[in-house]
Design a protein around this motif. Structure first.
Motif, mmCIF file in Angstrom:
data_model
loop_
_atom_site.group_PDB
_atom_site.id
_atom_site.type_symbol
_atom_site.label_atom_id
_atom_site.label_comp_id
_atom_site.label_asym_id
_atom_site.label_seq_id
_atom_site.Cartn_x
_atom_site.Cartn_y
_atom_site.Cartn_z
ATOM 1 N N TRP A 70 9.432 3.335 6.170
ATOM 2 C CA TRP A 70 8.344 2.453 5.745
ATOM 3 C C TRP A 70 8.991 1.164 5.248
ATOM 4 C CZ3 TRP A 70 3.496 4.327 6.516
ATOM 5 C CH2 TRP A 70 3.383 5.706 6.680
ATOM 6 N N MET A 72 7.499 -2.324 3.668
ATOM 7 C CA MET A 72 6.321 -3.092 3.248
ATOM 8 C C MET A 72 6.728 -4.508 2.872
ATOM 9 S SD MET A 72 4.347 -0.312 0.878
ATOM 10 C CE MET A 72 5.719 -0.121 -0.255
ATOM 11 N N TYR A 96 -4.213 -5.240 3.596
ATOM 12 C CA TYR A 96 -3.676 -4.891 4.907
ATOM 13 C C TYR A 96 -4.473 -5.588 6.019
ATOM 14 C CZ TYR A 96 -2.267 -2.168 8.948
ATOM 15 O OH TYR A 96 -1.805 -1.790 10.183
ATOM 16 N N PHE A 103 3.259 -3.985 7.223
ATOM 17 C CA PHE A 103 4.198 -2.885 7.391
ATOM 18 C C PHE A 103 5.053 -3.216 8.599
ATOM 19 C CE2 PHE A 103 1.236 -1.018 4.592
ATOM 20 C CZ PHE A 103 1.852 0.055 3.977
ATOM 21 N N TYR A 108 0.494 2.423 8.613
ATOM 22 C CA TYR A 108 -0.448 2.341 7.489
ATOM 23 C C TYR A 108 -1.743 3.082 7.812
ATOM 24 C CZ TYR A 108 -3.829 0.442 4.210
ATOM 25 O OH TYR A 108 -4.818 0.316 3.261
#
Length: 137
Positions: A70, A72, A96, A103, A108
């Motif tokens: 992941w 971010m 988002y 991401f 996500y």
């Protein structure tokens, strides 16, 4: 307070994560293990890294080339706003959808649809608020 995404800050977040059963225990229950990195949208590489093994954060600090599961990214002003004021499920969805939270790695949509992961993910932003942060110098 420590600077956002500094090794000191990442380790404070690690301690808060491990101390909160709504995050660490809930993720341990589903055997969640991942390398999570975070940073800024305008930078090629992330700033901080967070390694989780079966729900427990086993290491955290400066990103040093680890391959994230992941990754971010957001602008500093948005990270600092979320650290100061917190953000809930609706706010994360909006962030988002509008591209404020990106991401670079990780799905996500799949994560947020799984309540076993979504709850702890939202709660982790509350931990960031608990830790607080200073801007980068």
């Amino acid at each position: 307070m420590a600077q956002l995404f500094s090794a000191e800050w990442m380790n404070q977040l690690k301690d808060a994560w491990n101390a909160d059963p709504e995050v660490s225990q809930k993720l341990a229950d589903i055997n969640f293990s991942s390398t999570i990195s975070c940073g800024f949208k305008d930078e090629e590489n992330p700033r901080g890294v967070f390694v989780v093994e079966n729900g427990i954060c086993t290491s955290a600090g400066d990103w040093n080339g680890e391959a994230p599961d992941w990754d971010m990214r957001a602008e500093m002003k948005d990270w600092l706003k979320w650290v100061e004021k917190g953000i809930g499920m609706m706010g994360l969805g909006t962030a988002y959808a509008t591209g404020k939270l990106k991401f670079k790695v990780g799905d996500y949509s799949a994560m947020i649809k799984d309540p076993r992961m979504a709850g702890p993910f939202v709660k982790s932003f509350g931990l960031m608020q608990q830790v607080g942060a200073d801007e980068l110098g």
